[in-house]
Design a protein around this motif. Structure first.
Motif, PDB file in Angstrom:
ATOM      1  N   VAL A  88       0.874  -1.177   0.000  1.00 31.80           N
ATOM      2  CA  VAL A  88       0.000   0.000   0.000  1.00 31.80           C
ATOM      3  C   VAL A  88       0.908   1.223   0.000  1.00 31.80           C
ATOM      4  O   VAL A  88       1.802   1.332   0.836  1.00 31.80           O
ATOM      5  CB  VAL A  88      -0.935   0.035   1.216  1.00 31.80           C
ATOM      6  CG1 VAL A  88      -1.836   1.266   1.142  1.00 31.80           C
ATOM      7  CG2 VAL A  88      -1.781  -1.230   1.283  1.00 31.80           C
ATOM      8  N   TYR A  89       0.673   2.107  -0.958  1.00 26.60           N
ATOM      9  CA  TYR A  89       1.524   3.276  -1.126  1.00 26.60           C
ATOM     10  C   TYR A  89       0.790   4.525  -0.642  1.00 26.60           C
ATOM     11  O   TYR A  89      -0.357   4.772  -1.011  1.00 26.60           O
ATOM     12  CB  TYR A  89       1.919   3.429  -2.601  1.00 26.60           C
ATOM     13  CG  TYR A  89       2.826   2.330  -3.054  1.00 26.60           C
ATOM     14  CD1 TYR A  89       2.316   1.115  -3.511  1.00 26.60           C
ATOM     15  CD2 TYR A  89       4.215   2.482  -3.006  1.00 26.60           C
ATOM     16  CE1 TYR A  89       3.155   0.088  -3.904  1.00 26.60           C
ATOM     17  CE2 TYR A  89       5.067   1.459  -3.397  1.00 26.60           C
ATOM     18  CZ  TYR A  89       4.520   0.264  -3.841  1.00 26.60           C
ATOM     19  OH  TYR A  89       5.360  -0.765  -4.221  1.00 26.60           O
ATOM     20  N   PHE A  90       1.492   5.290   0.184  1.00 23.74           N
ATOM     21  CA  PHE A  90       0.927   6.530   0.708  1.00 23.74           C
ATOM     22  C   PHE A  90       1.784   7.712   0.287  1.00 23.74           C
ATOM     23  O   PHE A  90       3.005   7.661   0.335  1.00 23.74           O
ATOM     24  CB  PHE A  90       0.846   6.499   2.234  1.00 23.74           C
ATOM     25  CG  PHE A  90      -0.238   5.608   2.764  1.00 23.74           C
ATOM     26  CD1 PHE A  90       0.052   4.339   3.209  1.00 23.74           C
ATOM     27  CD2 PHE A  90      -1.552   6.053   2.798  1.00 23.74           C
ATOM     28  CE1 PHE A  90      -0.951   3.508   3.689  1.00 23.74           C
ATOM     29  CE2 PHE A  90      -2.564   5.238   3.279  1.00 23.74           C
ATOM     30  CZ  PHE A  90      -2.265   3.960   3.719  1.00 23.74           C
ATOM     31  N   CYS A  91       1.090   8.755  -0.058  1.00 19.27           N
ATOM     32  CA  CYS A  91       1.721  10.035  -0.328  1.00 19.27           C
ATOM     33  C   CYS A  91       1.433  10.954   0.851  1.00 19.27           C
ATOM     34  O   CYS A  91       0.375  10.851   1.494  1.00 19.27           O
ATOM     35  CB  CYS A  91       1.153  10.618  -1.614  1.00 19.27           C
ATOM     36  SG  CYS A  91       1.754  12.257  -2.028  1.00 19.27           S
ATOM     37  N   ALA A  92       2.361  11.864   1.136  1.00 17.42           N
ATOM     38  CA  ALA A  92       2.153  12.838   2.204  1.00 17.42           C
ATOM     39  C   ALA A  92       2.785  14.162   1.803  1.00 17.42           C
ATOM     40  O   ALA A  92       3.679  14.200   0.950  1.00 17.42           O
ATOM     41  CB  ALA A  92       2.754  12.337   3.517  1.00 17.42           C
ATOM     42  N   THR A 107      -2.828   3.951  -2.110  1.00 16.95           N
ATOM     43  CA  THR A 107      -3.042   3.160  -3.323  1.00 16.95           C
ATOM     44  C   THR A 107      -2.623   1.734  -3.010  1.00 16.95           C
ATOM     45  O   THR A 107      -1.496   1.498  -2.590  1.00 16.95           O
ATOM     46  CB  THR A 107      -2.200   3.681  -4.495  1.00 16.95           C
ATOM     47  OG1 THR A 107      -2.648   4.977  -4.873  1.00 16.95           O
ATOM     48  CG2 THR A 107      -2.311   2.739  -5.692  1.00 16.95           C
ATOM     49  N   ARG A 108      -3.551   0.807  -3.205  1.00 15.06           N
ATOM     50  CA  ARG A 108      -3.240  -0.603  -2.959  1.00 15.06           C
ATOM     51  C   ARG A 108      -2.800  -1.228  -4.265  1.00 15.06           C
ATOM     52  O   ARG A 108      -3.594  -1.316  -5.211  1.00 15.06           O
ATOM     53  CB  ARG A 108      -4.444  -1.325  -2.385  1.00 15.06           C
ATOM     54  CG  ARG A 108      -4.161  -2.755  -1.939  1.00 15.06           C
ATOM     55  CD  ARG A 108      -5.370  -3.350  -1.228  1.00 15.06           C
ATOM     56  NE  ARG A 108      -5.666  -2.654   0.020  1.00 15.06           N
ATOM     57  CZ  ARG A 108      -5.110  -2.936   1.177  1.00 15.06           C
ATOM     58  NH1 ARG A 108      -4.202  -3.902   1.275  1.00 15.06           N
ATOM     59  NH2 ARG A 108      -5.453  -2.264   2.273  1.00 15.06           N
ATOM     60  N   LEU A 109      -1.547  -1.652  -4.332  1.00 16.10           N
ATOM     61  CA  LEU A 109      -0.969  -2.222  -5.549  1.00 16.10           C
ATOM     62  C   LEU A 109      -0.641  -3.687  -5.335  1.00 16.10           C
ATOM     63  O   LEU A 109       0.007  -4.050  -4.356  1.00 16.10           O
ATOM     64  CB  LEU A 109       0.306  -1.466  -5.939  1.00 16.10           C
ATOM     65  CG  LEU A 109       1.081  -2.032  -7.124  1.00 16.10           C
ATOM     66  CD1 LEU A 109       0.265  -1.897  -8.405  1.00 16.10           C
ATOM     67  CD2 LEU A 109       2.431  -1.336  -7.287  1.00 16.10           C
ATOM     68  N   THR A 110      -1.100  -4.500  -6.258  1.00 16.65           N
ATOM     69  CA  THR A 110      -0.774  -5.919  -6.247  1.00 16.65           C
ATOM     70  C   THR A 110      -0.031  -6.256  -7.526  1.00 16.65           C
ATOM     71  O   THR A 110      -0.486  -5.903  -8.618  1.00 16.65           O
ATOM     72  CB  THR A 110      -2.043  -6.783  -6.156  1.00 16.65           C
ATOM     73  OG1 THR A 110      -2.754  -6.451  -4.955  1.00 16.65           O
ATOM     74  CG2 THR A 110      -1.690  -8.258  -6.131  1.00 16.65           C
TER      75      THR A 110
END
Lengths: 112, 112
Positions: A88-92, A107-110
């Protein structure tokens, strides 16, 4: 204000495919970050930016590239996705002079 | 180098009981310390922070934390747990250089 938004919310890739994750903020924040979150490992910094046109490597940059051509956008690219990039990718973002990070929804990436 | 250790990846408390989530840090310079909360399928949001000044800081939702330099700790407490407090909590440290190190997280479960 929409705050920090991330596109897409979900994505499934095959090994070797490429994609770009978009982070956008409408708060005129100076600093932007990309993290990945994996079970039991917390958040790990991939890349960050201290201003438009600048980027720097974080703790786990391998396999990722970033760009910050516009102050409000921070793009994270995967050139050749690997199953190890399933996460799971997070931006801040942080305003100039501030210290609180404002996070996007993730964003959940598989990668299969 | 900075680091954060969160003791206990899972903590269970009864509704109405004291919540205590532990965080110890390592920093060669005066740290900025943060607690963030993450509800399921959401990004992180700031609960509270310590930068300078008063060592007991109060945050949202009745949480507070005390910076203890001698113990290198920044434990999070709440006198009475509520069902809505069930979430994952992350401690983070920064030296003010806009790079943040996160702990591995503590998942709080509140029992009825």
């Amino acid at each position: 204000n929409a705050g920090v938004t991330q596109t897409p919310k979900f994505r499934v890739l095959k090994t070797g495919q490429s994609m770009t994750l978009l982070c956008a903020q409408d708060m005129n924040h100076e600093y932007m970050y990309w993290y990945r979150q994996d079970p039991g490992m917390g958040l790990r910094l991939i890349h960050y930016s201290v201003g438009e046109g600048t980027t720097a490597k974080g703790e786990v940059p391998d396999g990722y590239n970033v760009s910050r051509l516009k102050k409000q956008n921070f793009l994270l690219g995967l050139e050749s996705a690997a199953p190890s990039q399933t996460s799971v990718y997070f931006c801040a973002s942080i305003p100039s002079g501030g210290n609180e990070q404002f996070f996007g929804p993730g964003t959940r990436l598989t990668v299969l | 180098a900075q680091s954060v250790t969160q003791l206990g990846s899972h903590v269970s408390v009864s509704e109405g009981a004291l919540v205590l989530l532990r965080c110890n840090y390592s920093s060669s310079v005066p740290p900025y310390l943060f607690w963030y909360v993450q509800y399921p399928n959401q990004g992180l949001q700031l609960l509270l922070k310590y930068t300078t000044g008063a060592t007991l800081v109060k945050g949202i939702n009745g949480f507070e934390a005390e910076f203890k330099k001698s113990e290198t700790s920044f434990h999070l407490t709440k006198p009475s747990a509520h069902m809505s407090d069930a979430a994952e909590y992350f401690c983070a440290v920064s030296s003010g250089t806009y790079k943040y190190i996160f702990g591995t997280g503590t998942r709080l479960k509140v029992l009825a």
